[in-house]
Design a protein around this motif. Structure first.
Motif, PDB file in Angstrom:
ATOM      1  N   VAL A  60       1.522 138.831 -13.364  1.00  0.00           N
ATOM      2  CA  VAL A  60       2.702 138.939 -12.530  1.00  0.00           C
ATOM      3  C   VAL A  60       1.822 138.526 -10.927  1.00  0.00           C
ATOM      4  O   VAL A  60       2.551 137.756 -10.228  1.00  0.00           O
ATOM      5  N   TRP A  61       0.898 139.168 -10.814  1.00  0.00           N
ATOM      6  CA  TRP A  61       0.357 138.805  -9.706  1.00  0.00           C
ATOM      7  C   TRP A  61      -0.359 137.420  -9.591  1.00  0.00           C
ATOM      8  O   TRP A  61      -0.247 136.633  -8.781  1.00  0.00           O
ATOM      9  N   ARG A  78      -6.623 138.528  -2.549  1.00  0.00           N
ATOM     10  CA  ARG A  78      -7.131 139.551  -3.753  1.00  0.00           C
ATOM     11  C   ARG A  78      -6.105 140.538  -4.221  1.00  0.00           C
ATOM     12  O   ARG A  78      -5.470 140.997  -3.030  1.00  0.00           O
ATOM     13  N   VAL A  79      -5.924 140.716  -5.390  1.00  0.00           N
ATOM     14  CA  VAL A  79      -5.202 142.056  -5.797  1.00  0.00           C
ATOM     15  C   VAL A  79      -6.214 142.875  -6.592  1.00  0.00           C
ATOM     16  O   VAL A  79      -6.758 142.180  -7.616  1.00  0.00           O
ATOM     17  N   ILE A 132      -8.636 141.058  -9.803  1.00  0.00           N
ATOM     18  CA  ILE A 132      -9.833 141.681 -10.093  1.00  0.00           C
ATOM     19  C   ILE A 132      -9.578 142.958 -10.639  1.00  0.00           C
ATOM     20  O   ILE A 132      -8.512 143.798 -10.081  1.00  0.00           O
ATOM     21  N   GLU A 133     -10.608 143.677 -11.343  1.00  0.00           N
ATOM     22  CA  GLU A 133     -10.532 145.048 -11.569  1.00  0.00           C
ATOM     23  C   GLU A 133     -11.571 145.804 -10.971  1.00  0.00           C
ATOM     24  O   GLU A 133     -12.742 145.219 -10.792  1.00  0.00           O
ATOM     25  N   MET A 134     -11.202 147.113 -10.857  1.00  0.00           N
ATOM     26  CA  MET A 134     -12.304 148.037  -9.993  1.00  0.00           C
ATOM     27  C   MET A 134     -12.224 149.441 -10.643  1.00  0.00           C
ATOM     28  O   MET A 134     -11.020 149.941 -10.683  1.00  0.00           O
ATOM     29  N   GLY A 172      -2.532 149.734  -8.634  1.00  0.00           N
ATOM     30  CA  GLY A 172      -3.084 148.414  -8.006  1.00  0.00           C
ATOM     31  C   GLY A 172      -2.921 148.135  -6.642  1.00  0.00           C
ATOM     32  O   GLY A 172      -2.258 149.286  -6.096  1.00  0.00           O
ATOM     33  N   HIS A 173      -3.524 147.412  -5.927  1.00  0.00           N
ATOM     34  CA  HIS A 173      -3.589 147.207  -4.507  1.00  0.00           C
ATOM     35  C   HIS A 173      -3.698 145.725  -3.942  1.00  0.00           C
ATOM     36  O   HIS A 173      -4.653 145.225  -4.301  1.00  0.00           O
ATOM     37  N   PRO A 174      -2.656 145.259  -3.703  1.00  0.00           N
ATOM     38  CA  PRO A 174      -2.869 143.985  -2.928  1.00  0.00           C
ATOM     39  C   PRO A 174      -3.339 143.570  -1.547  1.00  0.00           C
ATOM     40  O   PRO A 174      -2.817 144.692  -0.990  1.00  0.00           O
ATOM     41  N   ILE A 175      -4.464 143.177  -1.613  1.00  0.00           N
ATOM     42  CA  ILE A 175      -5.147 142.949  -0.116  1.00  0.00           C
ATOM     43  C   ILE A 175      -4.416 142.158   0.643  1.00  0.00           C
ATOM     44  O   ILE A 175      -4.832 140.739   0.794  1.00  0.00           O
TER      45      ILE A 175
END
Length: 747
Positions: free
Chosen positions: A173-174, A148-149, A182-184, A125-128
C-alpha cells in the motif's frame, strides 16, 4: 487489480487523509471510509471527496470488513489505545490494521495491553512526512511521494505465513503511493526519531516560545531572516499531536535533550574562550554532516557526482575508434591523498593540502578522521586544511567507521587504530566486505593488537583499544604497500623498533611523507624501520596527479594511431613507474618533460605518442611497481604484436575483484586470446571486436575496457561502472576531451 477493497481511515487529518487521497488518485482502492470524532469533520471529508463515506464510530462499519481491507489509524499517539479497544471489540482478526504514529514503543505497549499478545494482523508503521497545516483540508495526494515509511513489524512475523501476508499488504500500500518503505526495530526507531525529529521540534517550539516572550524586543519576528523562518517552520505543527509524542517517547527524547544540552554548553564555552579552531571544528563537522545527509536523501554517496554505488547500475557504451590527442591533468594521487589526511591529522599544527583527490575513497578517509575528532576544513577545489591533534589526540568515534570501497583506508587505519586507547570498528561497502584483511590483521596481532574479523578474515574489522604494542621484524610474504604502511603506522605506537622487509619494491609514499612530516626512519635496501616516540610536525602538501589515473590515457595514446597526449604534473615516484617501464619495454613512445620535485615526490609532464607495440615477457621486478595499472596494461598487450606474458602478479586476484580472471574473460569476449594463470596471464595480441563486458564493479576494469574501444571494430558495452567515481570522478569528461565517444547509461 486494486490493492485493497476498503480503506478505513481512523482520523481524517493530514496523515490519514493524504493516504486516502493518494490511493484514490492511483486507483488502488475500491472504497474509502473515514472515521472522525465529529459529524462536521465527517461531512467535510465527504464534501472534499477525501472519503466516500464517514462515521463517528468504527463499530458502524466493522461488520463490512474482511481480509481484503485495511484499517489505518491516524490519530494522536495517546488516542490510539482507545481506537484499538474499539477495533478489538468488533473488527475481525483477518482485517489488516496499521498506524501512522511517530512513536512505536508506546503503540506497541498499547497493542499488548489491549490484545494481550502480538496480533498477526497488526503491522505498526510510521510515514516520515508532514506539513504545517492539519485537518481534513490539508489532505495531499502527493505527500508521501519519495518519502520514507518505516514499518516496525513484530519480530517473529517472518516465520508466520499469515503475519507475513499482512506485512506485505501494508508495504504494498505504501509503495503504491510512491513511498520508500524500510523496516526497523521498534526501540531503534524511537531512539532515532527522538534525535532526528522529536528533538528538532522541541528546539523549534522552545526557541519560538522564548523569543515570543522576549519583552525587550517586540520587533524580533518582524525582521527575522529566512534562516529563522525555515528552521522554525516545524513549530507550526499540530500542538496536540506533538504533546502526545513528547509524552509517549519521553525517555528517548529526554536523552536526546541531555546530549544536545551538553554539546550546546560546550559550544557556549568554546565561544566564551574564543577558541577559533574548535569553533571551526564544530561548524565544519556540522556542514559536512548536513551536506552528506543531503546526498543521502538524493541516494548519493560522499561525492555529489556519484549515485550510491550500492543502489545504482551504471553502464558505459563506447563507440569504436576515435583519436587520442590533447593536454590534460588527471586528478590527484589517491594514495598520497589518503596519507596526507592521515599524517596531517596525527601531526602537531596545521597542514595545508592542495590537489587533494575529491573521489569517494579519499573522501571516506577524510570523513573517518572527522569522526575521530579531527578538525578538517574543505575540500574546496582540492584544497584541504587539517588541524592536527598529534599522535595521541584522536577521540573515540561514536559509531563504526565506514570507509566505503576503500581498501587502502581500511588496511592503513587498522594499523593506526591498533595503537589507540579506544575501541573502534571499520566497515565498508559490499565490495570491500569481500576483501581479505588478515594480511594486516595477522602481523598486527603479532605486535600485540587485538583485532577481530569474520571467520574468513574479511570485514568488519573490530579493534580493541588500550593494547600494548611492541615492534616486530616482519618479512612480507608478498609485496604490498598497504601492509607495509599499516605496520609502519602501528609502529608509531609500538614499543621498540618496527621493521618491514619486502620481497620487491612497492610504493613508498608513506615513508616519504613520514619524513616530510619530520619523523625519522631508516631504509636499508628492501628494509624500512622506525622507532616509536617521535612526533609529526605539520607541513604543506601538494598532491601530484595520480599515475594510476594517468595510465588509462597513457595506454590510450600508446594503442591509437596518430595519437599525442600530454599528461601534466604526474607523480613519477620510482616505486610507481612500473607502467612507464613496461610500456617502454613494449615499444611505447613516452617522454618525461619538466621533471621536478614537489613536497618530496618527483613529478613530471608525460608525453605519449603512438608507436607500434610488441608483446613482451613482463619482468617480475616491475610487477609491484605497476600492480594497480595491470588492467590497462592488459589492453595494451591486446593491441601489441605477439604474445605478452605476465607472472608474479597473484595479488591481482584479491583486489576489488579477481582482476586476472575479469580481464581474461572480458578480452576473450572481445575476441582476444587471453589465458589466465595462477599468478598472471598470457595475452595474444589481435583485433579487438565489439561486445558486452562485465567490470564486476571494479573501477579500473571499467576504465580499461573503455579505452579498449579506441582500437575496437564495434561498440563496447561495459557494465557496472558506478565505482569509477571512487578513484577518478571526472574520467568520462576527460575521456571525451581526448576523443573517446562515450555514453553513460543510468540503468
Amino acid at each position: 487489480m486494486m490493492l485493497i477493497k476498503k480503506l478505513v481511515v481512523v482520523g481524517i487529518g493530514l496523515i490519514g487523509g493524504s493516504l486516502a487521497a493518494a490511493l484514490r488518485k492511483r486507483g488502488q482502492c475500491e472504497e474509502i471510509i473515514g472515521i472522525a470524532q465529529t459529524q462536521e469533520t465527517c461531512s467535510r471529508a465527504e464534501e472534499r471527496g477525501v472519503v466516500d463515506r464517514a462515521y463517528t464510530q468504527i463499530s458502524d462499519i466493522c461488520h463490512e470488513l474482511g481480509e481484503d481491507d485495511l484499517v489505518f489509524i491516524a490519530v494522536p499517539t495517546l488516542a490510539i489505545k482507545s481506537v484499538l479497544i474499539q477495533i478489538k471489540s468488533c473488527v475481525a482478526d483477518n482485517v489488516t490494521i496499521t498506524d501512522g504514529a511517530s512513536v512505536k514503543g508506546s503503540v506497541y505497549r498499547d497493542v499488548l495491553d489491549v490484545f494481550g499478545a502480538e496480533p498477526v494482523n497488526v503491522v505498526l508503521g510510521h510515514p516520515i512526512a508532514g506539513g504545517e497545516k492539519s485537518g481534513v483540508d490539508a489532505a495531499d495526494a502527493s505527500l508521501y511521494e519519495n518519502h520514507r515509511v518505516i514499518l516496525t513489524p513484530f519480530k517473529d512475523y517472518a516465520s508466520d505465513e499469515v503475519a507475513r501476508r499482512h506485512v506485505t499488504k501494508v508495504r504494498n500500500v505504501w509503495q503504491a503511493v510512491d513511498a520508500n518503505v524500510i523496516e526497523m526495530d521498534i526501540d531503534q526507531h524511537d531512539v532515532i526519531l527522538a534525535a532526528t525529529s522529536h528533538l528538532p521540534h522541541v528546539i523549534a517550539f522552545s526557541l519560538v516560545d522564548t523569543l515570543a516572550n522576549d519583552t525587550h524586543n517586540e520587533n524580533i519576528f518582524r525582521y527575522a531572516a529566512g534562516g529563522f523562518r525555515d528552521f522554525t517552520r516545524i513549530a507550526s505543527s499540530d500542538a496536540v499531536m506533538w504533546r502526545d509524542i513528547m509524552l509517549a517517547n519521553k525517555e528517548a527524547i529526554l536523552s536526546s535533550i541531555d546530549l544536545f544540552s551538553r554539546n550546546l554548553s560546550r559550544l557556549k564555552t568554546t565561544i566564551e574562550n574564543e577558541d577559533a579552531t574548535q569553533l571551526t571544528g564544530v561548524f565544519t563537522r556540522a556542514k559536512a554532516a548536513r551536506d552528506r545527509f543531503t546526498l543521502m536523501l538524493m541516494n548519493q554517496s560522499y561525492s555529489s557526482k556519484m549515485k550510491n554505488i550500492e543502489e545504482k547500475q551504471i553502464t558505459y557504451k563506447v563507440s569504436p575508434g576515435g583519436n587520442a590527442r590533447g593536454t590534460i591533468r588527471v586528478p590527484g594521487d589517491k594514495s598520497i591523498s589518503h596519507r596526507s589526511i592521515m599524517l596531517g591529522s596525527l601531526a602537531e599544527g596545521v597542514t595545508n593540502i592542495q590537489g587533494f583527490l575529491e573521489g569517494e575513497d579519499a573522501l571516506a578517509t577524510l570523513q573517518t578522521f572527522r569522526d575521530l575528532g579531527v578538525v578538517i576544513e574543505g575540500p574546496d577545489n582540492g584544497r584541504v586544511t587539517v588541524h592536527g591533534v598529534g599522535l595521541h589526540g584522536l577521540k573515540a568515534p561514536s559509531s563504526a567507521l565506514y570507509v566505503g570501497n576503500s581498501g587502502t583506508s581500511m588496511r592503513l587505519l587498522s594499523g593506526l587504530l591498533a595503537g589507540q586507547t579506544f575501541d573502534s570498528t571499520l566497515t565498508g561497502d559490499e565490495s570491500l566486505s569481500k576483501r581479505p584483511m588478515n594480511r594486516v590483521a595477522n602481523p598486527l596481532r603479532d605486535m600485540g593488537a587485538s583485532i577481530e574479523t569474520d571467520e574468513s578474515g574479511r570485514p568488519p574489522v573490530k579493534i580493541a583499544g588500550g593494547q600494548k604494542l611492541h615492534g616486530i621484524n616482519y618479512v612480507l610474504p608478498m609485496a604490498s604497500a598497504q601492509v607495509k604502511s599499516c605496520l609502519l603506522l602501528a609502529g608509531l605506537y609500538a614499543e621498540g623498533e618496527t621493521t618491514v622487509t619486502e620481497p620487491a619494491p612497492t610504493r613508498d609514499h608513506t615513508e616519504r611523507m613520514l619524513q616530510g612530516f619530520g619523523y625519522q626512519l631508516k631504509r636499508e635496501g628492501s628494509t624500512v624501520s622506525l622507532q616509536s616516540g617521535g612526533t609529526l610536525k605539520a607541513c604543506d602538501i601538494e598532491v601530484p596527479a595520480d599515475i594510476s589515473s594517468a595510465t588509462f590515457f597513457m595506454v590510450a595514446a600508446a594503442i591509437t594511431p596518430d595519437s599525442d597526449i600530454t599528461l601534466t604534473h604526474v607523480g613519477i615516484n620510482p616505486t610507481r613507474i612500473g607502467v612507464i617501464n613496461i610500456l617502454r619495454l613494449m615499444g611505447a613512445d613516452i617522454e618525461l618533460q619538466n621533471q621536478r620535485e614537489v613536497g618530496g615526490e618527483p613529478v613530471a609532464d608525460i608525453r605519449i605518442r603512438y608507436a607500434p607495440l610488441q608483446g613482451v615477457e613482463i619482468p617480475e621486478e616491475q610487477v609491484p611497481l605497476a600492480i594497480d595499472e595491470f588492467p590497462a596494461i592488459f589492453v595494451a598487450a591486446a593491441c601489441a604484436d605477439g604474445v605478452t606474458v605476465l607472472t608474479g602478479a597473484e595479488e591481482l586476484r584479491v583486489k576489488e575483484t579477481d582482476r586476472i580472471q575479469a580481464m581474461a574473460e572480458g578480452l576473450s569476449t572481445l575476441g582476444i586470446s587471453c589465458e589466465p594463470t595462477a599468478d598472471g596471464a598470457v595475452i595474444h595480441g589481435g583485433e579487438i571486436l565489439g561486445g558486452e563486458v562485465e567490470s564486476f564493479g571494479d573501477h579500473r576494469i571499467a576504465m580499461s575496457f573503455t579505452i579498449a574501444a579506441l582500437r575496437a571494430t564495434g561498440e563496447i558495452t561495459v557494465k557496472n561502472c558506478a565505482n569509477v567515481a571512487t578513484s577518478f570522478p571526472n574520467f568520462t569528461d576527460l575521456a571525451g576531451q581526448i576523443g573517446i565517444s562515450l555514453d553513460v547509461i543510468d540503468v
